[in-house]
Design a protein around this motif. Structure first.
Motif, mmCIF file in Angstrom:
data_model
loop_
_atom_site.group_PDB
_atom_site.id
_atom_site.type_symbol
_atom_site.label_atom_id
_atom_site.label_comp_id
_atom_site.label_asym_id
_atom_site.label_seq_id
_atom_site.Cartn_x
_atom_site.Cartn_y
_atom_site.Cartn_z
ATOM 1 N N THR A 6 16.135 -11.312 13.101
ATOM 2 C CA THR A 6 15.565 -10.184 12.372
ATOM 3 C C THR A 6 14.424 -9.559 13.168
ATOM 4 O O THR A 6 13.678 -10.246 13.861
ATOM 5 C CB THR A 6 15.044 -10.600 10.985
ATOM 6 N N CYS A 8 11.374 -6.720 12.210
ATOM 7 C CA CYS A 8 10.767 -6.007 11.083
ATOM 8 C C CYS A 8 9.677 -5.066 11.592
ATOM 9 O O CYS A 8 8.763 -5.503 12.296
ATOM 10 C CB CYS A 8 10.168 -7.001 10.085
ATOM 11 N N ILE A 89 11.695 -10.467 5.494
ATOM 12 C CA ILE A 89 12.712 -11.238 6.223
ATOM 13 C C ILE A 89 13.768 -11.759 5.261
ATOM 14 O O ILE A 89 14.971 -11.723 5.558
ATOM 15 C CB ILE A 89 12.053 -12.400 6.997
ATOM 16 N N ASP A 109 13.092 -14.723 13.166
ATOM 17 C CA ASP A 109 12.383 -13.441 13.255
ATOM 18 C C ASP A 109 11.602 -13.382 14.560
ATOM 19 O O ASP A 109 10.813 -14.279 14.869
ATOM 20 C CB ASP A 109 11.420 -13.274 12.081
#
Length: 254
Positions: A6, A8, A89, A109
């Motif tokens: 991920t 972000c 997340i 992440d």
């Protein structure tokens, strides 16, 4: 093993305006994170999905021609200054799981504003979890430059005392202390789905090289990062990622 990576990045930023859109040594900042993921995919046998969670149309446009990235629109409640990144997340994971119709063994992440990482750091993160499957979260740290048992003090009234009372006469005697450098987090999906706070779980760490523990939260941070990056390009792991960026179709100069 199936892994969801991920990324972000929200549109607003208090410390440094539009920091997620900045160009760093000739490439968009996000390129360094994508290159690390891409190299990891080449060097491992794992199945990899990548999802970008953002409310920034400009950031989405940066990678709109990169079909391997799943774009997740950030919810309004996750776009505030006080929103929990873990919540972002988790939402990314749940949406990716639904869209891709698959289960993930790990959710990793990689912070968009942390270009100073190597592919080996990602391998270390995964190996830590594999060696200790009981861990709910594994995150990256660097050795702290100060120690609350030895040379960090708190003020109370007109006097100060050690943050953690002790009689250690040298730093070497004190317990090892680390700074969370916010570069990488690996989550067990079940824990991620059921919790709001990482320290509700069983946490482990991997140690990264200390690059001045720089987070890009201000214009000064960004300038320092660019300044030291020239020297760091002599190091193999950092150089590998920088050299890989122009080989990715989306960032190719061709």
């Amino acid at each position: 093993m199936t892994i969801l990576f991920t990324i972000c990045g929200r549109a607003g930023s208090k410390g440094l305006a539009a920091k997620n859109l900045k160009t760093f040594h000739g490439y968009p900042l996000i390129a360094y994170t994508l290159a690390a993921m891409d190299l990891f995919k080449e060097q491992s046998s794992h199945q990899i999905d990548v999802a970008l969670n953002t409310d920034s149309k400009e950031l989405q446009k940066t990678i709109e021609d990169y079909p391997d990235v799943l774009l997740i629109d950030r919810k309004k409640e996750h776009a505030t200054d006080t929103a929990s990144k873990m919540a972002v997340i988790r939402d990314t994971y749940l949406q990716a799981k639904k869209i891709r119709q698959k289960e993930y063994d790990y959710v990793i992440d990689l912070d968009l504003t942390s270009p100073l990482r190597t592919v080996q750091d990602i391998f270390k993160l995964i190996e830590k979890k594999k060696e200790h499957p009981e861990l709910d979260v594994v995150f990256s740290v660097v050795e702290s430059r100060r120690n609350p048992f030895f040379n960090m003090v708190k003020e109370e009234g007109n006097s100060v005392s050690l943050v953690n009372a002790s009689t250690f006469t040298s730093r070497q005697q004190a317990p090892a202390i680390y700074d969370m450098n916010a570069s990488m987090y690996l989550y067990d999906p079940k824990f991620l789905q059921e919790n709001e706070y990482i320290f509700n779980g069983n946490c482990g760490v991997i140690q990264m090289q200390d690059y001045m523990v720089l987070d890009i939260d201000s214009e000064e941070d960004f300038k320092w990062m660019e300044y030291i990056y020239v020297k760091l390009l002599e190091e193999e792991g950092i150089q590998d990622i920088y050299s890989h960026i122009p080989k990715m179709t989306i960032f190719s100069a061709e």
